[in-house]
Design an enzyme around this catalytic site. Structure first.
Site, PDB file in Angstrom:
ATOM      1  N   GLY A  10       0.819  -1.206   0.000  1.00  0.00           N
ATOM      2  CA  GLY A  10       0.000   0.000   0.000  1.00  0.00           C
ATOM      3  C   GLY A  10       0.854   1.257   0.000  1.00  0.00           C
ATOM      4  O   GLY A  10       2.086   1.207   0.114  1.00  0.00           O
ATOM      5  N   TYR A  11       0.183   2.396  -0.082  1.00  0.00           N
ATOM      6  CA  TYR A  11       0.922   3.665  -0.099  1.00  0.00           C
ATOM      7  C   TYR A  11       1.631   3.913   1.231  1.00  0.00           C
ATOM      8  O   TYR A  11       2.793   4.320   1.261  1.00  0.00           O
ATOM      9  CB  TYR A  11      -0.026   4.822  -0.405  1.00  0.00           C
ATOM     10  CG  TYR A  11      -0.589   4.818  -1.807  1.00  0.00           C
ATOM     11  CD1 TYR A  11       0.203   4.455  -2.890  1.00  0.00           C
ATOM     12  CD2 TYR A  11      -1.902   5.198  -2.058  1.00  0.00           C
ATOM     13  CE1 TYR A  11      -0.303   4.453  -4.185  1.00  0.00           C
ATOM     14  CE2 TYR A  11      -2.416   5.211  -3.340  1.00  0.00           C
ATOM     15  CZ  TYR A  11      -1.618   4.837  -4.400  1.00  0.00           C
ATOM     16  OH  TYR A  11      -2.125   4.846  -5.673  1.00  0.00           O
ATOM     17  N   THR A  12       0.948   3.674   2.341  1.00  0.00           N
ATOM     18  CA  THR A  12       1.605   3.825   3.640  1.00  0.00           C
ATOM     19  C   THR A  12       2.711   2.803   3.807  1.00  0.00           C
ATOM     20  O   THR A  12       3.793   3.115   4.323  1.00  0.00           O
ATOM     21  CB  THR A  12       0.578   3.690   4.771  1.00  0.00           C
ATOM     22  OG1 THR A  12      -0.364   4.762   4.687  1.00  0.00           O
ATOM     23  CG2 THR A  12       1.252   3.727   6.133  1.00  0.00           C
ATOM     24  N   CYS A 132      -4.719  10.521   9.900  1.00  0.00           N
ATOM     25  CA  CYS A 132      -3.987  11.675   9.376  1.00  0.00           C
ATOM     26  C   CYS A 132      -4.712  12.994   9.629  1.00  0.00           C
ATOM     27  O   CYS A 132      -4.118  13.962  10.112  1.00  0.00           O
ATOM     28  CB  CYS A 132      -3.702  11.486   7.894  1.00  0.00           C
ATOM     29  SG  CYS A 132      -5.150  11.141   6.878  1.00  0.00           S
ATOM     30  N   ASN A 293      -0.158  13.240   4.602  1.00  0.00           N
ATOM     31  CA  ASN A 293      -0.971  12.185   5.197  1.00  0.00           C
ATOM     32  C   ASN A 293      -0.260  10.847   5.256  1.00  0.00           C
ATOM     33  O   ASN A 293      -0.540  10.022   6.143  1.00  0.00           O
ATOM     34  CB  ASN A 293      -2.284  12.012   4.415  1.00  0.00           C
ATOM     35  CG  ASN A 293      -2.072  11.767   2.941  1.00  0.00           C
ATOM     36  OD1 ASN A 293      -1.546  12.623   2.233  1.00  0.00           O
ATOM     37  ND2 ASN A 293      -2.460  10.606   2.460  1.00  0.00           N
TER      38      ASN A 293
END
Length: 326
Positions: A10-12, A132, A293
């Site tokens: 994922g992005y995180t 976030c 974020n």
């Protein structure tokens, strides 16, 4: 310290891989993904091509000192007990254990927001990072609440980029729908309202708008003080609250183009910028906070909290200052 990242596709998860790789005290052992197991990390995160990593399946977790969970809502609660058998410390980035919730295994998670809970984090084995937008709003409102400058509810107008929706595409994240939209997708009742109240004691009336940006959160908080105040009064409160906090910068210039916090200059950084304005009659305070974020609002907040928990300098591995122009 040996580290695994679950949900690494994922992005995180990608930001965690980036931050852990460059952290001088952390050793990235595994990038874990059920969907992409056996495939190169660079296939999903092309900026990490130089790492030469391959995603590993979750059933092959290695023993590590710390596991970061960058999983969807509900997934951390399902795997937490098993991860706890191979990891001494768990840092969770999902909503599953926020606001002091206990896990099914009976472990209590401490809040991963060092600016408010730094004294609670040393030695912590279970850490939960706030959301976030909640992080931005809490850092904006908490000093005012402590200073007695909040009477009644706060109105929180939040804007967020598309990466906040995660890497899995959906109808609302399709570029044709999202690309130029300022879509008010949660006019009332956002779950972050509960988080903000839990950490500040202020009831937040929150509205969230999806804006045509990839990264970034900006919150504009409207507060009524019990008696008239000046902008200088509010600035003093913010500056005093964050004078020893390395990742909160008070930004409230009287001149220039960018007078109040703007998330475009925070991409990739662990900073939160906070600034303010006050009505001429002193009866309304407007506090603006901005952050990335995926970093301060997620991966960076997790690494920062782990640094504090393990007695490392808080800034370790998180010193990237951002870019301009961005």
């Amino acid at each position: 310290m040996k580290v695994s990242v679950l949900g690494a596709a994922g992005y995180t998860g990608g930001e965690l891989l980036r931050l852990v790789h460059t952290h001088p005290e952390l050793d990235l052992v595994q990038a874990v993904s059920r969907r992409y197991a056996g495939r190169p990390v660079a296939e999903v995160h092309p900026n990490l091509h130089h790492l030469g990593l391959t995603f590993q399946p979750p059933q092959e977790l290695s023993p590590v000192d710390t596991a970061f969970l960058a999983l969807p809502s509900g997934a951390s609660a399902e795997v937490e007990a098993g991860v706890g058998e191979v990891a001494g410390t768990i840092v969770d980035l999902s909503p599953d254990f926020r606001a002091g919730a206990s896990s099914a295994s009976g472990e209590t998670y401490r809040t991963g927001l060092p600016e408010l809970y730094g004294d609670d984090l040393p030695g912590a084995a279970r850490i939960s990072v706030p959301g976030c937008m909640a992080t931005a709003a809490v850092l904006a409102l908490a000093p005012l609440r402590r200073a007695g400058l909040v009477a009644g509810d706060a109105v929180v107008d939040a804007r967020t980029g598309s990466s906040g929706s995660g890497a899995e595409p959906g109808p609302a994240s399709h570029h044709a729908e999202r690309g130029q939209a300022f879509r008010v997708y949660r006019p009332t009742g956002h779950r972050h309202e509960t988080e903000i109240a839990a950490h500040t004691g202020v009831r937040a009336r929150m509205t969230v708008t999806a804006v045509p940006a990839v990264r970034g959160v900006q919150v504009i908080c409207h507060v009524t003080p019990p008696e008239p105040v000046t902008r200088r009064d509010v600035l003093r409160v913010l500056q005093h609250a964050y004078r020893d906090r390395p990742f909160v910068r008070v930004v409230a210039r009287s001149r220039g183009v960018h007078r109040l916090p703007d998330p475009q200059f925070l991409s990739g950084t662990n900073f939160t910028d906070v600034g303010c304005a006050v009505d001429e009659d002193g009866r309304r305070i407007v506090v603006v906070a901005a952050l990335d974020n995926l970093v301060k609002g997620a991966a960076g907040g997790g690494v920062q909290s782990l640094n504090v928990a393990r007695g490392l300098p808080e800034q370790t591995g998180l010193e990237f200052p951002g870019l301009h122009p961005a």
